[in-house]
Scaffold this motif. Sequence first.
Motif, PDB file in Angstrom:
ATOM      1  N   ILE A  74      -4.162   6.556  -7.183  1.00 37.04           N
ATOM      2  CA  ILE A  74      -4.889   6.110  -5.988  1.00 37.04           C
ATOM      3  C   ILE A  74      -4.898   4.583  -5.985  1.00 37.04           C
ATOM      4  O   ILE A  74      -5.343   3.958  -6.951  1.00 37.04           O
ATOM      5  CB  ILE A  74      -6.336   6.634  -5.971  1.00 37.04           C
ATOM      6  N   ARG A  75      -4.412   3.987  -4.895  1.00 36.10           N
ATOM      7  CA  ARG A  75      -4.420   2.536  -4.762  1.00 36.10           C
ATOM      8  C   ARG A  75      -5.660   2.109  -3.981  1.00 36.10           C
ATOM      9  O   ARG A  75      -6.000   2.707  -2.960  1.00 36.10           O
ATOM     10  CB  ARG A  75      -3.155   2.040  -4.049  1.00 36.10           C
ATOM     11  N   LEU A  76      -6.304   1.060  -4.472  1.00 27.95           N
ATOM     12  CA  LEU A  76      -7.466   0.471  -3.821  1.00 27.95           C
ATOM     13  C   LEU A  76      -7.095  -0.948  -3.412  1.00 27.95           C
ATOM     14  O   LEU A  76      -6.779  -1.781  -4.246  1.00 27.95           O
ATOM     15  CB  LEU A  76      -8.667   0.451  -4.773  1.00 27.95           C
ATOM     16  N   GLY A  77      -7.121  -1.226  -2.115  1.00 23.45           N
ATOM     17  CA  GLY A  77      -6.765  -2.557  -1.648  1.00 23.45           C
ATOM     18  C   GLY A  77      -6.174  -2.480  -0.244  1.00 23.45           C
ATOM     19  O   GLY A  77      -6.236  -1.434   0.404  1.00 23.45           O
ATOM     20  N   PRO A  78      -5.634  -3.578   0.247  1.00 24.49           N
ATOM     21  CA  PRO A  78      -5.472  -4.875  -0.392  1.00 24.49           C
ATOM     22  C   PRO A  78      -6.514  -5.885   0.072  1.00 24.49           C
ATOM     23  O   PRO A  78      -7.140  -5.728   1.112  1.00 24.49           O
ATOM     24  CB  PRO A  78      -4.091  -5.299   0.098  1.00 24.49           C
ATOM     25  N   THR A  79      -6.640  -6.942  -0.708  1.00 26.43           N
ATOM     26  CA  THR A  79      -7.334  -8.124  -0.229  1.00 26.43           C
ATOM     27  C   THR A  79      -6.411  -8.865   0.733  1.00 26.43           C
ATOM     28  O   THR A  79      -5.250  -8.484   0.920  1.00 26.43           O
ATOM     29  CB  THR A  79      -7.716  -9.045  -1.392  1.00 26.43           C
ATOM     30  N   ASP A 122       4.626  -8.561   8.041  1.00 25.90           N
ATOM     31  CA  ASP A 122       3.510  -8.060   7.252  1.00 25.90           C
ATOM     32  C   ASP A 122       3.057  -6.739   7.883  1.00 25.90           C
ATOM     33  O   ASP A 122       3.767  -6.169   8.725  1.00 25.90           O
ATOM     34  CB  ASP A 122       2.379  -9.095   7.183  1.00 25.90           C
ATOM     35  N   SER A 123       1.921  -6.239   7.527  1.00 29.18           N
ATOM     36  CA  SER A 123       1.484  -4.932   8.023  1.00 29.18           C
ATOM     37  C   SER A 123       1.548  -4.869   9.552  1.00 29.18           C
ATOM     38  O   SER A 123       1.095  -5.796  10.226  1.00 29.18           O
ATOM     39  CB  SER A 123       0.043  -4.669   7.571  1.00 29.18           C
ATOM     40  N   PRO A 124       2.213  -3.851  10.112  1.00 35.21           N
ATOM     41  CA  PRO A 124       2.758  -2.634   9.494  1.00 35.21           C
ATOM     42  C   PRO A 124       4.264  -2.693   9.247  1.00 35.21           C
ATOM     43  O   PRO A 124       5.030  -1.826   9.720  1.00 35.21           O
ATOM     44  CB  PRO A 124       2.430  -1.574  10.536  1.00 35.21           C
ATOM     45  N   GLY A 125       4.725  -3.694   8.500  1.00 34.05           N
ATOM     46  CA  GLY A 125       6.159  -3.887   8.294  1.00 34.05           C
ATOM     47  C   GLY A 125       6.848  -2.718   7.624  1.00 34.05           C
ATOM     48  O   GLY A 125       7.947  -2.309   8.022  1.00 34.05           O
ATOM     49  N   VAL A 126       6.232  -2.168   6.567  1.00 35.75           N
ATOM     50  CA  VAL A 126       6.843  -1.022   5.893  1.00 35.75           C
ATOM     51  C   VAL A 126       6.915   0.173   6.841  1.00 35.75           C
ATOM     52  O   VAL A 126       7.934   0.859   6.938  1.00 35.75           O
ATOM     53  CB  VAL A 126       6.064  -0.665   4.617  1.00 35.75           C
ATOM     54  N   THR A 127       5.828   0.419   7.565  1.00 41.12           N
ATOM     55  CA  THR A 127       5.815   1.524   8.525  1.00 41.12           C
ATOM     56  C   THR A 127       6.909   1.344   9.568  1.00 41.12           C
ATOM     57  O   THR A 127       7.612   2.295   9.934  1.00 41.12           O
ATOM     58  CB  THR A 127       4.448   1.598   9.229  1.00 41.12           C
ATOM     59  N   ALA A 128       7.074   0.132  10.040  1.00 39.35           N
ATOM     60  CA  ALA A 128       8.019  -0.137  11.134  1.00 39.35           C
ATOM     61  C   ALA A 128       9.462  -0.249  10.683  1.00 39.35           C
ATOM     62  O   ALA A 128      10.365  -0.259  11.528  1.00 39.35           O
ATOM     63  CB  ALA A 128       7.607  -1.432  11.846  1.00 39.35           C
ATOM     64  N   SER A 174       0.793  -1.223   0.000  1.00 33.16           N
ATOM     65  CA  SER A 174       0.000   0.000   0.000  1.00 33.16           C
ATOM     66  C   SER A 174       0.826   1.274   0.000  1.00 33.16           C
ATOM     67  O   SER A 174       0.279   2.363  -0.143  1.00 33.16           O
ATOM     68  CB  SER A 174      -0.919   0.016   1.241  1.00 33.16           C
ATOM     69  N   ALA A 175       2.149   1.160   0.213  1.00 32.44           N
ATOM     70  CA  ALA A 175       3.027   2.331   0.379  1.00 32.44           C
ATOM     71  C   ALA A 175       2.491   3.240   1.483  1.00 32.44           C
ATOM     72  O   ALA A 175       2.614   4.454   1.434  1.00 32.44           O
ATOM     73  CB  ALA A 175       3.172   3.097  -0.927  1.00 32.44           C
ATOM     74  N   LEU A 176       1.903   2.624   2.497  1.00 33.70           N
ATOM     75  CA  LEU A 176       1.192   3.351   3.538  1.00 33.70           C
ATOM     76  C   LEU A 176       1.996   3.376   4.828  1.00 33.70           C
ATOM     77  O   LEU A 176       2.474   2.340   5.292  1.00 33.70           O
ATOM     78  CB  LEU A 176      -0.165   2.677   3.779  1.00 33.70           C
ATOM     79  N   ILE A 209      -9.802  -3.203   3.243  1.00 30.13           N
ATOM     80  CA  ILE A 209      -9.506  -2.632   1.927  1.00 30.13           C
ATOM     81  C   ILE A 209      -9.655  -1.119   2.018  1.00 30.13           C
ATOM     82  O   ILE A 209     -10.690  -0.605   2.412  1.00 30.13           O
ATOM     83  CB  ILE A 209     -10.422  -3.248   0.865  1.00 30.13           C
ATOM     84  N   LEU A 210      -8.605  -0.419   1.632  1.00 32.39           N
ATOM     85  CA  LEU A 210      -8.497   1.020   1.817  1.00 32.39           C
ATOM     86  C   LEU A 210      -8.524   1.762   0.482  1.00 32.39           C
ATOM     87  O   LEU A 210      -8.330   1.169  -0.591  1.00 32.39           O
ATOM     88  CB  LEU A 210      -7.195   1.385   2.532  1.00 32.39           C
ATOM     89  N   ILE A 211      -8.716   3.070   0.568  1.00 29.23           N
ATOM     90  CA  ILE A 211      -8.489   3.991  -0.544  1.00 29.23           C
ATOM     91  C   ILE A 211      -7.254   4.802  -0.165  1.00 29.23           C
ATOM     92  O   ILE A 211      -7.258   5.508   0.846  1.00 29.23           O
ATOM     93  CB  ILE A 211      -9.694   4.921  -0.770  1.00 29.23           C
ATOM     94  N   ILE A 212      -6.190   4.698  -0.990  1.00 29.24           N
ATOM     95  CA  ILE A 212      -4.901   5.257  -0.569  1.00 29.24           C
ATOM     96  C   ILE A 212      -4.335   6.161  -1.660  1.00 29.24           C
ATOM     97  O   ILE A 212      -3.680   5.689  -2.612  1.00 29.24           O
ATOM     98  CB  ILE A 212      -3.896   4.130  -0.256  1.00 29.24           C
ATOM     99  N   PRO A 213      -4.560   7.468  -1.596  1.00 30.68           N
ATOM    100  CA  PRO A 213      -3.910   8.388  -2.539  1.00 30.68           C
ATOM    101  C   PRO A 213      -2.394   8.308  -2.398  1.00 30.68           C
ATOM    102  O   PRO A 213      -1.867   8.170  -1.286  1.00 30.68           O
ATOM    103  CB  PRO A 213      -4.443   9.766  -2.119  1.00 30.68           C
ATOM    104  N   GLN A 214      -1.706   8.409  -3.528  1.00 29.92           N
ATOM    105  CA  GLN A 214      -0.248   8.279  -3.563  1.00 29.92           C
ATOM    106  C   GLN A 214       0.418   9.615  -3.893  1.00 29.92           C
ATOM    107  O   GLN A 214      -0.211  10.516  -4.457  1.00 29.92           O
ATOM    108  CB  GLN A 214       0.147   7.230  -4.597  1.00 29.92           C
ATOM    109  N   PRO A 215       1.700   9.754  -3.576  1.00 32.04           N
ATOM    110  CA  PRO A 215       2.405  11.003  -3.880  1.00 32.04           C
ATOM    111  C   PRO A 215       2.401  11.378  -5.359  1.00 32.04           C
ATOM    112  O   PRO A 215       2.468  12.564  -5.696  1.00 32.04           O
ATOM    113  CB  PRO A 215       3.838  10.724  -3.394  1.00 32.04           C
ATOM    114  N   ASP A 216       2.322  10.380  -6.249  1.00 34.06           N
ATOM    115  CA  ASP A 216       2.360  10.673  -7.686  1.00 34.06           C
ATOM    116  C   ASP A 216       0.991  11.001  -8.271  1.00 34.06           C
ATOM    117  O   ASP A 216       0.854  11.185  -9.484  1.00 34.06           O
ATOM    118  CB  ASP A 216       2.989   9.513  -8.456  1.00 34.06           C
TER     119      ASP A 216
END
Length: 376
Positions: free
Chosen positions: A265-270, A340-346, A45-47, A255-262
């Motif tokens: 908009i990403r929709l997901g994840p399952t 897994d989530s929140p692995g990127v955040t952490a 999600s790049a979240l 499942i989220l709505i995630i606007p991106q810096p570029d």
Amino acid sequence: MIDFLIIGGGIVGTALAHELSHYRGRTVVLEKGRTLSGVQSTHNSALVHPPAMMPAAKGKMKSVLGRNGSRLHRILAERFDVPVFQHGAIATARTDEELGKLHWLKRQSEAEGVYTITMLSREEMLEREPNLHPELKGGLFMPEAMSADTAVLTDRLASNARSNGAEIYLNTEIVDLRKSETGFEVETTDGKVFQSRFVINAAGAAAGFIAGMIEDSVPFEPVPRRGEYLVLGKQASGFINHIIYPPPTSRTKGILIIPQPDGTIRLGPTDIKQNSFRFALPTKEGIDQIKNEVNMLATGIPYELTERHYAGIRSSITDPDFYIRSSEKHPRLIHLAGLDSPGVTAAPAIASYVVSDIIQNIESVERKKDPDLAEY
């Protein structure tokens, strides 16, 4: 002789290289792919989750390291000029019961020292986000949430690590990991053997495979889970102005709505269990699930602007929390699993934890007097 050999060049492995490059010793990263963060780190999600969405109930390490990582991400994004979308997030509620859960989440967050979140009435929420579904009851605004270009962050962490002396090898796949008299030997498909005093297994979805090369029994149980996404193109920019969470559940963030810096908009994840860690392809069933659930969050979603769909595999394990420990048999072998989530955040906090709470407890490592902290 290598001092610290990191297996895996995703966001966690690269953050570790960045952290360790500020200490004395030779640090090496081995990544099997053609690029860094080419698998799990950029197929997500790049979240950067806000603290309220990482309560202690979801796992102690996930909560502590996730919250520290959220703070460090903001510091790193500014230091390395990483593109971010930083308008905060809204967790939504469809029913009175779900609205009650948001009130509970706010109280629980405040009990854990998070005082930045705000309850929004239905009218206040729709004023901020006119395209949200009119039947939603209200929301919880969390200002710390953001999305970040994790590929850019990974590249710039890697550049900083290299400027501090770390070595990063791409297209380098491991076929064996074994104990030696001086530490460990790591053999690759091209016949090279790397000698290292420490090995850090940050192989993501392949962490169990790497552990199985040397452990009598793998100390964690990997579970492959697939997450699928739809991506709306840049023409959809502005359709939603905050990261939108569905009503919270005890198991997943949904499942989220995630606007991106570029501007996309990403929709997901399952969140779908599968049999293999090797392949993750999007499915019609997954796409239908995304649309069905997102349609309960917003109206008029411009699916005609969909530019791609993709899937990624989470490095999940049966334990709901992160597994970040030294091997019982080989203390200088450190396994990072279940990220897994929140692995990127952490990720940046995981790197700091491995150095300060694991490696430093095995042997003292000295910080360089004047490491380069910002150049990329």
